[in-house]
Design an enzyme around this catalytic site. Structure first.
Site, short mmCIF file in Angstrom:
data_model
loop_
_atom_site.label_atom_id
_atom_site.label_comp_id
_atom_site.label_asym_id
_atom_site.label_seq_id
_atom_site.Cartn_x
_atom_site.Cartn_y
_atom_site.Cartn_z
CD GLU A 1 -11.34 5.14 1.69
OE1 GLU A 1 -11.20 6.28 1.21
OE2 GLU A 1 -10.85 4.13 1.16
CB SER B 1 -0.14 -8.30 -0.82
OG SER B 1 -0.94 -9.09 0.05
CE LYS C 1 -4.46 -1.46 1.69
NZ LYS C 1 -4.30 -2.90 2.04
C1 LIG Z 1 -5.10 -3.91 1.77
C2 LIG Z 1 -4.39 -5.18 1.52
C3 LIG Z 1 -4.79 -6.07 0.49
C4 LIG Z 1 -6.01 -5.85 -0.35
O1 LIG Z 1 -6.00 -4.72 -1.18
P1 LIG Z 1 -5.79 -4.84 -2.75
O2 LIG Z 1 -6.11 -3.47 -3.23
O3 LIG Z 1 -6.71 -5.88 -3.28
O4 LIG Z 1 -4.37 -5.20 -2.96
C5 LIG Z 1 -4.03 -7.19 0.26
N1 LIG Z 1 -2.95 -7.48 1.02
C6 LIG Z 1 -2.54 -6.67 2.02
C7 LIG Z 1 -1.35 -7.07 2.82
C8 LIG Z 1 -3.25 -5.51 2.31
O5 LIG Z 1 -2.84 -4.71 3.31
#
Ligand SMILES: *Cc1c(COP(=O)(O)O)cnc(C)c1O
Length: 392
Positions: A112, A378, A90
């Site tokens: 938000e 992610s 993010k």
């Molecule tokens: C917020 C988040 C997601 C989901 O958001 P996407 O916009 O679908 O990527 C996925 N993995 C992590 C670690 C997150 O913090």
């Protein structure tokens, strides 16, 4: 890559657009007119890249996991977005949008947040770049996500409780939009995924596309071929997924797989599997698939992972799904938990619950020994310890 661009009105095929109240037109129009030239600007690119490198910690490693490879009898790589500053992908988007806001002469950022991950990333970028920051968060979420609320406050952000409706993410979104309408000149609204009205989906996709750019280069260095057989990413709104897919779309080789949160099962009534259940509609300013009732009411989603607990998906993913350019699958809460514990023991990496959805899909594939698979990891699992403790 060109084909991934939406048209002038922000449409990917029939999905996207900008369905917002008239009072937001001036704010959006300014962004639509300017974002592309700012993003293409070489001094912007230089500043963005140097912060990604020296502040966020990019490039993140592409790790060949011998242990996973042996277990699944295939060639498995993990793209380590969990090693970014603040623990997930993010931050790429937060830095990009706050830099953009500065170029638009904005003095103030609003955003938000649901679980607080996007709020923390945005508050971090605002601290770094000296912009005033206000984060809207549902009162219920403020209670549920205390550590992230404290992080935002320590970083200097103001956290405002949304006290209407269910007091969760959608109510926080309403408050943020109201605030933006009231402060069109000095305020930029940072959206945290490839959702919302045009130009947000395209803008966020461009900021996150650094992930696939790096994967391609790193895989080429490691194997001589920059194009894997599969890329797998979890999907809430879809920003880490589109970031990981971006430079591989239509390459004639790589199968792109997005993994939604099945929750307690697609037909359990407690799910966030948008493509499995969704119908076309409008959510947060764009046309896309979403989970809704017969008469078009948005259904409250469920996932064990807060980041995937969203009733829609970004319009670009609806388009990739309908055109067969990507495949959308789902795994359950339990399968994600199992995969998280599996990776923790096997490789010493505790993944975010969101990322564990992507890992869980490995268990359902029919892999060949020569298949090269990249999993977009992610984020890291620190934020999920309270959940993990209950199940370990
Ligand atoms: C917020 C988040 C997601 C989901 O958001 P996407 O916009 O679908 O990527 C996925 N993995 C992590 C670690 C997150 O913090």
């Amino acid at each position: 890559m060109k084909k991934l661009k939406p048209d002038k009105q922000g449409y990917y095929g029939e999905f996207g657009g900008a369905f917002v109240p008239e009072m937001l037109y001036p704010n959006l129009y300014e962004l639509q007119e300017q974002y592309e030239s700012i993003l293409q600007n070489s001094s912007f690119q230089e500043e963005f890249k140097s912060l990604l490198r020296d502040y966020a910690g990019r490039p993140t490693p592409l790790f060949f996991s011998k242990n996973l490879s042996k277990h699944f009898n295939a060639q498995i790589y993990l793209k380590r977005e969990d090693l970014n500053h603040t623990g997930a992908h993010k931050i790429n988007n937060a830095i990009g949008q706050v830099l953009l806001a500065k170029r638009l002469n904005k003095k103030r950022i609003i955003a938000e947040t649901g679980a607080g991950q996007h709020g923390v990333a945005t508050a971090t970028a605002c601290a770094l770049l000296n912009l005033d920051c206000t984060i809207f968060m549902g009162e219920v979420d403020i209670d549920r996500q205390k550590p992230n609320v404290e992080r935002m406050r320590i970083l200097g952000a103001k956290v405002v409780a949304a006290t209407s409706g269910s007091k969760t993410l959608k109510d926080a979104t309403n408050e943020a939009i109201r605030e933006w309408i009231n402060n069109p000149v000095d305020t930029h609204y940072v959206i945290g995924s490839v959702v919302g009205p045009h130009p947000y989906p395209d803008m966020v996709a461009q900021f996150q596309s650094v992930i696939s750019q790096e994967i391609k280069q790193q895989l080429k260095e490691k194997t001589g071929n920059g194009h894997p057989d599969y890329i797998i990413a979890c999907m809430g709104g879809g920003s880490n997924a589109i970031g990981a897919f971006y430079h591989f779309i239509d390459n004639g080789k790589t199968k792109l797989i997005a993994v939604e949160a099945g929750g307690e099962g697609v037909y359990s009534g407690k799910t966030a599997a948008t493509i499995a259940l969704g119908k076309k509609g409008i959510i947060h300013g764009s046309k896309t698939y979403l989970i809704q009732t017969e008469d078009g009411q948005i259904v409250e989603p469920h996932s064990i992972s807060a980041g995937l607990d969203y009733p829609g998906i970004g319009p670009v993913h609806s388009y990739l799904h309908d055109t067969g350019k990507a495949q959308v699958v789902n795994v359950t809460d339990q399968e994600a938990l199992d995969a998280a514990f599996h990776l923790s023991k096997l490789d010493g990496i505790i993944p975010a619950l969101e990322s564990a959805h992507a890992l869980a899909y490995l268990h359902k594939m029919n892999l060949k020994e020569r298949d090269v698979i990249v999993i977009n990891l992610s984020g890291r699992g620190d934020k999920d310890m309270l959940t993990y403790q209950k199940f370990v």
